[in-house]
Design an enzyme around this catalytic site. Structure first.
Site, PDB file in Angstrom:
ATOM      1  N   ASP A  15       1.653  -0.978  11.964  1.00 45.95           N
ATOM      2  CA  ASP A  15       0.323  -1.397  11.494  1.00 45.95           C
ATOM      3  C   ASP A  15      -0.021  -2.827  11.905  1.00 45.95           C
ATOM      4  O   ASP A  15      -1.144  -3.291  11.673  1.00 45.95           O
ATOM      5  CB  ASP A  15       0.244  -1.283   9.966  1.00 45.95           C
ATOM      6  CG  ASP A  15       0.230   0.170   9.512  1.00 45.95           C
ATOM      7  OD1 ASP A  15      -0.184   1.038  10.308  1.00 45.95           O
ATOM      8  OD2 ASP A  15       0.636   0.432   8.372  1.00 45.95           O
ATOM      9  N   ARG A  65      -6.503   2.303  17.813  1.00 44.85           N
ATOM     10  CA  ARG A  65      -6.351   0.841  17.677  1.00 44.85           C
ATOM     11  C   ARG A  65      -6.141   0.122  19.008  1.00 44.85           C
ATOM     12  O   ARG A  65      -6.453  -1.068  19.116  1.00 44.85           O
ATOM     13  CB  ARG A  65      -5.228   0.513  16.694  1.00 44.85           C
ATOM     14  CG  ARG A  65      -5.661   0.771  15.264  1.00 44.85           C
ATOM     15  CD  ARG A  65      -4.629   0.399  14.236  1.00 44.85           C
ATOM     16  NE  ARG A  65      -5.234   0.486  12.906  1.00 44.85           N
ATOM     17  CZ  ARG A  65      -4.539   0.612  11.773  1.00 44.85           C
ATOM     18  NH1 ARG A  65      -3.226   0.663  11.801  1.00 44.85           N
ATOM     19  NH2 ARG A  65      -5.180   0.667  10.622  1.00 44.85           N
ATOM     20  N   LYS A 107       0.829  -1.206   0.000  1.00 45.75           N
ATOM     21  CA  LYS A 107       0.000   0.000   0.000  1.00 45.75           C
ATOM     22  C   LYS A 107       0.870   1.265   0.000  1.00 45.75           C
ATOM     23  O   LYS A 107       0.613   2.200  -0.758  1.00 45.75           O
ATOM     24  CB  LYS A 107      -0.929  -0.019   1.227  1.00 45.75           C
ATOM     25  CG  LYS A 107      -1.858   1.173   1.326  1.00 45.75           C
ATOM     26  CD  LYS A 107      -3.094   0.837   2.125  1.00 45.75           C
ATOM     27  CE  LYS A 107      -2.863   0.713   3.609  1.00 45.75           C
ATOM     28  NZ  LYS A 107      -2.607   2.002   4.285  1.00 45.75           N
ATOM     29  N   GLY A 110      -5.213   7.971   5.372  1.00 42.77           N
ATOM     30  CA  GLY A 110      -4.302   8.946   5.958  1.00 42.77           C
ATOM     31  C   GLY A 110      -3.056   9.102   5.109  1.00 42.77           C
ATOM     32  O   GLY A 110      -2.569  10.211   4.882  1.00 42.77           O
ATOM     33  N   ARG A 159      -7.795  -2.841   9.509  1.00 39.50           N
ATOM     34  CA  ARG A 159      -6.912  -3.763  10.241  1.00 39.50           C
ATOM     35  C   ARG A 159      -7.582  -4.324  11.501  1.00 39.50           C
ATOM     36  O   ARG A 159      -7.266  -5.429  11.937  1.00 39.50           O
ATOM     37  CB  ARG A 159      -5.580  -3.089  10.561  1.00 39.50           C
ATOM     38  CG  ARG A 159      -4.831  -2.679   9.295  1.00 39.50           C
ATOM     39  CD  ARG A 159      -3.358  -2.447   9.514  1.00 39.50           C
ATOM     40  NE  ARG A 159      -2.820  -1.632   8.441  1.00 39.50           N
ATOM     41  CZ  ARG A 159      -2.481  -2.086   7.228  1.00 39.50           C
ATOM     42  NH1 ARG A 159      -2.597  -3.361   6.941  1.00 39.50           N
ATOM     43  NH2 ARG A 159      -2.006  -1.265   6.313  1.00 39.50           N
TER      44      ARG A 159
HETATM   45  C1  S3P Z   1       2.464   4.789   6.151  1.00 40.23           C
HETATM   46  C2  S3P Z   1       2.986   5.156   7.355  1.00 40.23           C
HETATM   47  C3  S3P Z   1       2.417   4.758   8.647  1.00 40.23           C
HETATM   48  C4  S3P Z   1       1.413   3.610   8.512  1.00 40.23           C
HETATM   49  C5  S3P Z   1       0.506   3.772   7.344  1.00 40.23           C
HETATM   50  C6  S3P Z   1       1.307   3.887   6.050  1.00 40.23           C
HETATM   51  C7  S3P Z   1       3.112   5.270   4.912  1.00 40.23           C
HETATM   52  O1  S3P Z   1       1.780   5.866   9.229  1.00 40.23           O
HETATM   53  O2  S3P Z   1       0.667   3.476   9.692  1.00 40.23           O
HETATM   54  O3  S3P Z   1      -0.372   2.667   7.230  1.00 40.23           O
HETATM   55  O4  S3P Z   1       2.852   4.713   3.832  1.00 40.23           O
HETATM   56  O5  S3P Z   1       3.920   6.207   5.006  1.00 40.23           O
HETATM   57  P1  S3P Z   1       2.647   6.951  10.078  1.00 40.23           P
HETATM   58  O6  S3P Z   1       3.764   7.339   9.230  1.00 40.23           O
HETATM   59  O7  S3P Z   1       1.736   8.107  10.383  1.00 40.23           O
HETATM   60  O8  S3P Z   1       3.072   6.224  11.314  1.00 40.23           O
END
Ligand code: S3P
Length: 448
Positions: free
Chosen positions: A326, A357, A28, A100, A402
């Site tokens: 994650d 979570r 992802k 996010g 998740r």
């Molecule tokens: C991600 C960073 C992580 C992770 C998210 C994907 C990324 O978040 O939890 O699922 O692709 O940069 P954070 O960087 O806010 O910890």
């Protein structure tokens, strides 16, 4: 309604062994970055193995709205980009759905184009903190007008003629690091990001691949990442590796389900992502790496996971948290099947993911007969050992893929089934979860 469609209650029941090969979808994090960097590059970037989950599809749609051409032909995604700092102003509000990563990276990427854009998402995304992104983007001169605490919906006014910045991350977040680096692309001079804890480094690797100069200096205290602004980007051909975070679900399911022996091929073992597998091995899981190799600059292996009846609870080292952030939800499920306590300190960031979570898992685990202690930045699961996990609960998903998948895994090995309020969000990151698990022999179904 769930994130993107109807509510889908689901049930998973004790299963008699998972067997076979599980081809999990593309990573992802790397999928989002491929589309965004492709959209910032003139010429055609080609991407295969892209995760076609809703989160990434929302990013593809957003990149189109900012002027890129994104199209799937056969198995390959083609991205015709606009060039660094040349995003077009979108006509409509940009809806990043549940993602996010999508919204934060896109806000960074567009913050140094002289345009105005408004971002929104689903109820989960609109409750998550965005000041962590808009604060550093303000250093480039970008202005933002959001709701309280900077939450979405939010309007971002990009900066013209931005200069590079120096920013020390206040929290361990690859999303924040990446947003600053992406904003630095169109800025003049150097942008420096300092991180105390190593977070996933896919942005740094891919930026170098596209032709930027990103150098990471590692000292005892920090990682100092320096990007030279205004690079000449060249279109790339990208093969997205399969997602270790998605792999964790079938792997953990096999570890706790009697009679299991599965192979999960082609999984990236980038050290900034692979903490879950180290942790599972420390707990006594029968997990092995086969066919170890390097591909596209990333360590890779095929994972073999077998039923592991003698798991032991451990304390997960705090400095490993970022590399498995994650995976704590599904780890807490495995911990329920271990003997003794599994203590997970230094995980405050879990409280601001798609859901809180710690709270979401603690509620469901308790309903399923497991004792959980928690503080602001730690939690402890009291394992009951294999064969003694009651289950028999209906759990809330909280719009979090998740959480949904973790409880579906739990139901495969608990004494009584686990019912899920809504499996709809699973499609954000792992759209083939149900057929993949069913193909291995998991007794999982939608409730009718
Ligand atoms: C991600 C960073 C992580 C992770 C998210 C994907 C990324 O978040 O939890 O699922 O692709 O940069 P954070 O960087 O806010 O910890």
């Amino acid at each position: 309604m769930s994130a993107h469609g109807p509510v889908i209650p689901m049930i998973s029941r004790k299963s008699s062994g998972l067997n076979g090969t599980a081809h999990v979808p593309g990573d992802k994090s790397i999928s989002h970055r491929s589309l965004i960097l492709g959209a910032m590059t003139k010429g055609e970037t080609k991407v295969t193995g892209l995760l076609e989950g809703q989160d990434v599809l929302d990013t593809a749609k957003a990149m189109q709205a900012f002027g890129a051409h994104v199209e799937k032909k056969g198995e390959t995604w083609h991205v015709e980009g606009v060039g660094v700092g040349a995003f077009k102003e979108p006509d409509q509000v940009i809806d990043c759905g549940n993602s996010g990563t999508g919204v934060r990276l896109i806000m960074g990427a567009v913050a140094t184009s002289p345009i105005t854009a408004t971002f929104t998402g689903d109820a989960s995304l609109n409750s998550r903190p965005m000041a962590r992104i808009t604060d550093p983007l303000a250093l480039f001169g970008a202005k933002s007008y959001g709701r309280s605490k900077g939450r979405l919906p939010l309007t971002l006014v990009g900066a013209a003629g931005a200069k590079g910045v120096r920013y020390e991350l206040p929290m361990a977040s690859a999303q924040v690091k990446s947003a600053v680096l992406l904003a630095g692309l169109a800025a003049e001079g150097e942008t420096v990001v300092i991180e105390k804890t190593a977070t996933r480094d896919h942005s740094e690797r891919m930026l170098n691949g596209f032709g930027a100069s990103v150098v990471t200096e590692v000292t005892n205290e920090a990682r100092i990442i320096t990007l030279q602004g205004q690079p000449e980007f060249k279109p790339q051909t990208i093969t997205v590796p399969r997602d270790p975070s998605s792999a964790a679900f079938p792997v953990c399911a096999a570890i706790i389900t009697e009679g299991s022996d599965i192979l999960v091929p082609n999984i990236g073992l980038n050290p900034t992502r692979a903490g879950i597998f180290t942790t599972l091995k420390e707990m006594g899981a029968d997990l092995t790496y086969e066919n170890m190799r390097e591909e596209g600059g990333e360590p890779m292996a095929d994972l073999r996971a077998k039923f592991s009846p003698n798991l032991k609870g451990i304390t997960v080292p705090e400095n490993r948290a970022a590399s498995m952030i994650d995976e704590y939800p599904v780890l807490s499920v495995v911990a329920a099947f271990a003997e003794g306590k599994t203590h997970m300190p230094g995980v405050h960031e879990l409280r601001v993911k798609e859901s809180d979570r710690i709270d979401a898992m603690a509620q469901g685990l308790r309903a399923a007969g497991i004792t959980v202690d928690e503080g602001e930045d730690w939690w402890t699961v009291h394992g009951r050992g294999f064969g003694d996990v009651p289950g028999g609960a209906t759990v809330e998903t909280f719009l979090d893929h998740r959480i949904a998948m973790s409880f579906m895994v739990m139901g495969l090995a608990s004494e009584k089934p686990i019912t899920l309020s809504d499996g709809g969000p699973i499609a954000t990151s792992f759209p083939i979860f149900e057929p993949l698990m069913a193909g291995l022999g998991a007794d999982m179904a939608r409730c009718t």
